[in-house]
Design a protein around this motif. Structure first.
Motif, PDB file in Angstrom:
ATOM      1  N   ASN A   1       0.829  -1.210   0.000  1.00 46.91           N
ATOM      2  CA  ASN A   1       0.000   0.000   0.000  1.00 46.91           C
ATOM      3  C   ASN A   1       0.861   1.257   0.000  1.00 46.91           C
ATOM      4  O   ASN A   1       0.534   2.261  -0.649  1.00 46.91           O
ATOM      5  CB  ASN A   1      -0.930   0.005   1.215  1.00 46.91           C
ATOM      6  CG  ASN A   1      -2.017  -1.051   1.114  1.00 46.91           C
ATOM      7  OD1 ASN A   1      -2.244  -1.623   0.049  1.00 46.91           O
ATOM      8  ND2 ASN A   1      -2.697  -1.333   2.215  1.00 46.91           N
ATOM      9  N   PHE A   2       1.976   1.199   0.737  1.00 46.14           N
ATOM     10  CA  PHE A   2       2.884   2.347   0.772  1.00 46.14           C
ATOM     11  C   PHE A   2       3.592   2.517  -0.566  1.00 46.14           C
ATOM     12  O   PHE A   2       3.826   3.644  -1.015  1.00 46.14           O
ATOM     13  CB  PHE A   2       3.917   2.169   1.895  1.00 46.14           C
ATOM     14  CG  PHE A   2       3.353   2.372   3.264  1.00 46.14           C
ATOM     15  CD1 PHE A   2       3.207   3.651   3.775  1.00 46.14           C
ATOM     16  CD2 PHE A   2       2.965   1.299   4.049  1.00 46.14           C
ATOM     17  CE1 PHE A   2       2.691   3.861   5.044  1.00 46.14           C
ATOM     18  CE2 PHE A   2       2.451   1.493   5.313  1.00 46.14           C
ATOM     19  CZ  PHE A   2       2.302   2.775   5.812  1.00 46.14           C
ATOM     20  N   VAL A   3       3.950   1.399  -1.191  1.00 45.50           N
ATOM     21  CA  VAL A   3       4.587   1.459  -2.513  1.00 45.50           C
ATOM     22  C   VAL A   3       3.635   2.110  -3.513  1.00 45.50           C
ATOM     23  O   VAL A   3       4.016   3.009  -4.272  1.00 45.50           O
ATOM     24  CB  VAL A   3       5.004   0.052  -2.994  1.00 45.50           C
ATOM     25  CG1 VAL A   3       5.476   0.098  -4.450  1.00 45.50           C
ATOM     26  CG2 VAL A   3       6.095  -0.519  -2.103  1.00 45.50           C
TER      27      VAL A   3
ATOM     28  N   PHE B   1      10.796  -1.541  -7.942  1.00 47.54           N
ATOM     29  CA  PHE B   1      11.780  -2.021  -6.969  1.00 47.54           C
ATOM     30  C   PHE B   1      12.449  -0.866  -6.231  1.00 47.54           C
ATOM     31  O   PHE B   1      12.796  -0.987  -5.062  1.00 47.54           O
ATOM     32  CB  PHE B   1      12.820  -2.914  -7.656  1.00 47.54           C
ATOM     33  CG  PHE B   1      12.278  -4.252  -8.070  1.00 47.54           C
ATOM     34  CD1 PHE B   1      12.117  -5.261  -7.132  1.00 47.54           C
ATOM     35  CD2 PHE B   1      11.910  -4.481  -9.385  1.00 47.54           C
ATOM     36  CE1 PHE B   1      11.604  -6.497  -7.506  1.00 47.54           C
ATOM     37  CE2 PHE B   1      11.397  -5.712  -9.767  1.00 47.54           C
ATOM     38  CZ  PHE B   1      11.241  -6.720  -8.830  1.00 47.54           C
ATOM     39  N   PHE B   2      12.638   0.261  -6.927  1.00 46.85           N
ATOM     40  CA  PHE B   2      13.185   1.439  -6.245  1.00 46.85           C
ATOM     41  C   PHE B   2      12.191   1.936  -5.203  1.00 46.85           C
ATOM     42  O   PHE B   2      12.577   2.268  -4.068  1.00 46.85           O
ATOM     43  CB  PHE B   2      13.492   2.546  -7.250  1.00 46.85           C
ATOM     44  CG  PHE B   2      14.117   3.767  -6.641  1.00 46.85           C
ATOM     45  CD1 PHE B   2      15.411   3.728  -6.140  1.00 46.85           C
ATOM     46  CD2 PHE B   2      13.417   4.960  -6.565  1.00 46.85           C
ATOM     47  CE1 PHE B   2      15.996   4.859  -5.572  1.00 46.85           C
ATOM     48  CE2 PHE B   2      13.988   6.096  -6.005  1.00 46.85           C
ATOM     49  CZ  PHE B   2      15.282   6.042  -5.510  1.00 46.85           C
ATOM     50  N   ALA B   3      10.911   1.970  -5.580  1.00 52.82           N
ATOM     51  CA  ALA B   3       9.867   2.376  -4.637  1.00 52.82           C
ATOM     52  C   ALA B   3       9.807   1.415  -3.453  1.00 52.82           C
ATOM     53  O   ALA B   3       9.697   1.832  -2.290  1.00 52.82           O
ATOM     54  CB  ALA B   3       8.513   2.439  -5.347  1.00 52.82           C
ATOM     55  N   LYS B   4       9.901   0.102  -3.721  1.00 50.75           N
ATOM     56  CA  LYS B   4       9.907  -0.889  -2.638  1.00 50.75           C
ATOM     57  C   LYS B   4      11.107  -0.694  -1.715  1.00 50.75           C
ATOM     58  O   LYS B   4      11.006  -0.830  -0.497  1.00 50.75           O
ATOM     59  CB  LYS B   4       9.937  -2.301  -3.229  1.00 50.75           C
ATOM     60  CG  LYS B   4       8.622  -2.806  -3.801  1.00 50.75           C
ATOM     61  CD  LYS B   4       8.774  -4.242  -4.301  1.00 50.75           C
ATOM     62  CE  LYS B   4       7.459  -4.811  -4.778  1.00 50.75           C
ATOM     63  NZ  LYS B   4       7.621  -6.203  -5.263  1.00 50.75           N
ATOM     64  N   GLY B   5      12.251  -0.387  -2.325  1.00 47.15           N
ATOM     65  CA  GLY B   5      13.462  -0.172  -1.531  1.00 47.15           C
ATOM     66  C   GLY B   5      13.323   0.992  -0.579  1.00 47.15           C
ATOM     67  O   GLY B   5      13.746   0.918   0.587  1.00 47.15           O
ATOM     68  N   LEU B   6      12.697   2.085  -1.041  1.00 49.22           N
ATOM     69  CA  LEU B   6      12.499   3.241  -0.170  1.00 49.22           C
ATOM     70  C   LEU B   6      11.561   2.910   0.983  1.00 49.22           C
ATOM     71  O   LEU B   6      11.800   3.312   2.127  1.00 49.22           O
ATOM     72  CB  LEU B   6      11.952   4.420  -0.972  1.00 49.22           C
ATOM     73  CG  LEU B   6      12.908   5.102  -1.951  1.00 49.22           C
ATOM     74  CD1 LEU B   6      12.230   6.302  -2.595  1.00 49.22           C
ATOM     75  CD2 LEU B   6      14.190   5.529  -1.264  1.00 49.22           C
ATOM     76  N   ILE B   7      10.489   2.163   0.683  1.00 54.21           N
ATOM     77  CA  ILE B   7       9.564   1.777   1.749  1.00 54.21           C
ATOM     78  C   ILE B   7      10.268   0.852   2.745  1.00 54.21           C
ATOM     79  O   ILE B   7      10.080   0.967   3.964  1.00 54.21           O
ATOM     80  CB  ILE B   7       8.299   1.103   1.163  1.00 54.21           C
ATOM     81  CG1 ILE B   7       7.546   2.079   0.253  1.00 54.21           C
ATOM     82  CG2 ILE B   7       7.399   0.596   2.278  1.00 54.21           C
ATOM     83  CD1 ILE B   7       7.179   3.396   0.909  1.00 54.21           C
ATOM     84  N   ASN B   8      11.108  -0.051   2.246  1.00 48.44           N
ATOM     85  CA  ASN B   8      11.914  -0.886   3.148  1.00 48.44           C
ATOM     86  C   ASN B   8      12.801  -0.034   4.041  1.00 48.44           C
ATOM     87  O   ASN B   8      12.988  -0.336   5.226  1.00 48.44           O
ATOM     88  CB  ASN B   8      12.789  -1.852   2.335  1.00 48.44           C
ATOM     89  CG  ASN B   8      12.147  -3.212   2.165  1.00 48.44           C
ATOM     90  OD1 ASN B   8      11.124  -3.514   2.777  1.00 48.44           O
ATOM     91  ND2 ASN B   8      12.727  -4.045   1.326  1.00 48.44           N
TER      92      ASN B   8
END
Length: 324
Positions: free
Chosen positions: A57-59, A133-140
């Motif tokens: 959801n954050f991504v 994947f960049f968006a996922k990385g930031l949320i991580n």
């Protein structure tokens, strides 16, 4: 009628606006930025309450909202410039655990880490939108950053504590913590004990080495004069002259700073031929401006950073010089 100095003075005093305000701009900024981010955060909070804190959801939130990233940075209390620093550091060091957390293998361009340039806002926004994947990385990073071993060793605790899932979850205590950190940021940054030069001062004090700071007598009237950070043992008989430059951001003035430092070094060699000129040059601001860095370090007889092993090396050199 002649306009006198007092007339001009009184104009500024009596007609002072105190704060400049463009009403049209203020109204547009409130509507298009402040209120928009506020609405985004309220909608996100409602979604978390109904569906729970799901990474996907954050991504989706940062990929599909123009101000999605800004909203999460507000929630975490993270400055945009600091996020850029973290991304740049990750690209430089290529730490395995950090790279996996950020999915770097899916978005990093694998360029030479010795020639990395910091990305601007447009580049980061485009990557968020076009690379999941960049968006996922930031949320991580927002979820798990505080537990990453490399970031724990590298970031100040003041900043590391912002990378916590409780912040992004609208936890009340976490939001109060963010407000406090935002309010205290200036005091934290300006505290003398948190100044890199305090490390040098502490070493000199622990070794009972006297020092001055300020203008050197023979350089005082020079166009290239510099206020020296540390003059050991005193201005009249300098044996070691130390300048410190820690830059956490880049600026166009770094080239001029390097040129000035080189000119100062030539004057020191001319007027104080027996003095050593040492430089503490550190921070990501210098790391990403390699050409300016090369010119800067050329000015010094010896260069140190503020890393623990470098501070020990500096201390050891001082002990050898002053062992008698």
């Amino acid at each position: 009628m002649k306009i006198t100095k007092m007339n001009k003075y009184n104009t500024v005093i009596q007609k002072n606006s105190f704060y400049f305000s463009n009403s049209k701009f203020e109204e547009e900024y409130e509507a298009n930025t402040i209120n928009l981010i506020k609405t985004l955060l309220l909608n996100l909070q409602n979604e978390i309450q109904n569906q729970g804190s799901k990474e996907e959801n954050f991504v989706d939130f940062i990929q599909n909202n123009e101000f999605g990233l800004e909203a999460l940075l507000v929630l975490n209390g993270i400055a945009n410039e600091n996020l850029k620093r973290i991304i740049t550091i990750a690209r430089i060091v290529k730490d395995k655990e950090l790279s996996n957390m950020l999915y770097m293998q899916k978005w990093n361009d694998n360029s030479d880490s010795n020639d990395i340039k910091e990305w601007g806002d447009k580049k980061i926004k485009n990557l968020i939108k076009n690379n999941e994947f960049f968006a996922k990385g930031l949320i991580n990073l927002f979820f798990k950053g505080s537990s990453n071993a490399f970031l724990a060793r590298t970031l100040p605790l003041f900043e590391l504590s912002k990378l916590n899932i409780t912040k992004i979850n609208f936890n009340q205590n976490a939001m109060i913590d963010s407000l406090i950190r935002y309010r205290q940021k200036g005091s934290y940054s300006g505290a003398m004990d948190n100044n890199p030069e305090s490390c040098i001062k502490n070493i000199l004090s622990s070794l009972n080495i006297d020092f001055d700071s300020g203008d050197l007598p023979f350089l005082k009237d020079s166009l290239n004069k510099r206020t020296m950070d540390f003059i050991i043992p005193n201005k009249q008989n300098p044996q070691i002259i130390i300048e410190s430059s820690f830059l956490s951001t880049t600026s166009s003035g770094q080239g001029d700073k390097a040129k000035t430092e080189f000119a100062v070094a030539k004057l020191i060699k001319k007027h104080y031929p027996n003095a050593r000129f040492y430089g503490f040059v550190d921070g990501i601001g210098w790391y990403v401006r390699k050409q300016d860095l090369k010119r800067m370090v050329e000015a010094y007889d010896e260069v140190f950073t503020f890393r623990a092993d470098e501070l020990l090396r500096f201390s050891s050199i001082l002990k050898d010089i002053f062992k008698a």
